[in-house]
Design a protein around this motif. Structure first.
Motif, PDB file in Angstrom:
ATOM      1  N   ILE A  86      21.714   3.504  48.611  1.00 12.38           N
ATOM      2  CA  ILE A  86      22.085   2.628  49.734  1.00 12.38           C
ATOM      3  C   ILE A  86      21.236   1.359  49.723  1.00 12.38           C
ATOM      4  O   ILE A  86      21.743   0.247  49.852  1.00 12.38           O
ATOM      5  N   CYS A  87      19.945   1.545  49.536  1.00 12.91           N
ATOM      6  CA  CYS A  87      19.024   0.401  49.516  1.00 12.91           C
ATOM      7  C   CYS A  87      19.364  -0.557  48.377  1.00 12.91           C
ATOM      8  O   CYS A  87      19.473  -1.766  48.574  1.00 12.91           O
ATOM      9  N   ALA A 147      15.876  -4.777  56.079  1.00 11.30           N
ATOM     10  CA  ALA A 147      16.835  -3.960  56.827  1.00 11.30           C
ATOM     11  C   ALA A 147      17.488  -2.922  55.915  1.00 11.30           C
ATOM     12  O   ALA A 147      17.742  -1.784  56.335  1.00 11.30           O
ATOM     13  N   PHE A 148      17.738  -3.289  54.668  1.00 14.36           N
ATOM     14  CA  PHE A 148      18.302  -2.319  53.724  1.00 14.36           C
ATOM     15  C   PHE A 148      17.281  -1.249  53.348  1.00 14.36           C
ATOM     16  O   PHE A 148      17.642  -0.093  53.139  1.00 14.36           O
ATOM     17  N   SER A 160      17.438   1.014  56.314  1.00 10.26           N
ATOM     18  CA  SER A 160      18.657   1.823  56.354  1.00 10.26           C
ATOM     19  C   SER A 160      18.620   2.940  55.310  1.00 10.26           C
ATOM     20  O   SER A 160      19.073   4.055  55.578  1.00 10.26           O
ATOM     21  N   LEU A 178      16.354   5.509  56.834  1.00  6.59           N
ATOM     22  CA  LEU A 178      17.059   6.224  57.908  1.00  6.59           C
ATOM     23  C   LEU A 178      17.992   7.279  57.324  1.00  6.59           C
ATOM     24  O   LEU A 178      18.002   8.432  57.774  1.00  6.59           O
ATOM     25  N   TYR A 179      18.774   6.893  56.333  1.00 10.59           N
ATOM     26  CA  TYR A 179      19.703   7.836  55.722  1.00 10.59           C
ATOM     27  C   TYR A 179      18.955   8.978  55.039  1.00 10.59           C
ATOM     28  O   TYR A 179      19.344  10.140  55.139  1.00 10.59           O
ATOM     29  N   GLY A 201      11.570   4.417  58.954  1.00  9.66           N
ATOM     30  CA  GLY A 201      13.015   4.652  58.955  1.00  9.66           C
ATOM     31  C   GLY A 201      13.341   6.119  58.747  1.00  9.66           C
ATOM     32  O   GLY A 201      14.203   6.686  59.416  1.00  9.66           O
ATOM     33  N   GLY A 242      15.153   8.635  61.254  1.00 11.16           N
ATOM     34  CA  GLY A 242      16.335   9.325  60.775  1.00 11.16           C
ATOM     35  C   GLY A 242      16.227  10.835  60.921  1.00 11.16           C
ATOM     36  O   GLY A 242      17.183  11.514  61.321  1.00 11.16           O
TER      37      GLY A 242
END
Length: 126
Positions: free
Chosen positions: A24-25, A52-53, A56, A59-60, A114, A118
């Motif tokens: 994702i990153c 932000a990536f 994220s 978080l994931y 993150g 998460g």
């Protein structure tokens, strides 16, 4: 034999969750890189979008780590995101020929926080 297999399964699950967060990153990084290449400008906005990536992906990684392994969300998120951040550091070190920039000092806490968030969200969702 069976007990050994059960002990390694959560570790593999944490690694797989961290790899998914890393994908994702890096997909986000690729998109930002393409936009910077097309626009020929690297501004504060793009830098924040890169962070932000990282967030994220963390978080994931934390969320999916808790969903796969259960347990306490805080701990699952911490383990998953620590592996995720370690992967980012290793890939960055390889890409930059072992000369990491000071930005890694920002990326590490962003990724870990993150993952913690998460994991907590994963523990509190049904």
């Amino acid at each position: 034999k069976n007990s050994k297999r059960k002990d390694t399964k959560p570790i593999i699950a944490f690694i797989l969750c961290a790899l998914k967060g890393l994908v994702i990153c890096f997909l986000g990084f690729a998109g930002v890189s393409l936009a910077i290449y097309k626009g020929n400008e690297f501004s504060f906005f793009w830098k924040m979008l890169l962070y932000a990536f990282v967030l994220s992906g963390g978080l994931y990684s934390g969320y999916s780590s808790h969903k796969r392994n259960r347990g306490r969300g805080f701990i699952s998120g911490l383990i998953g995101s620590s592996i995720y951040v370690l992967m980012i550091v290793v890939v960055s070190a390889i890409m930059m020929r072992l000369q990491l920039s000071s930005n890694i000092l920002i990326v590490i806490p962003i990724g870990v926080v993150g993952g913690l968030i998460g994991g907590i969200v994963g523990a509190n969702s049904k």
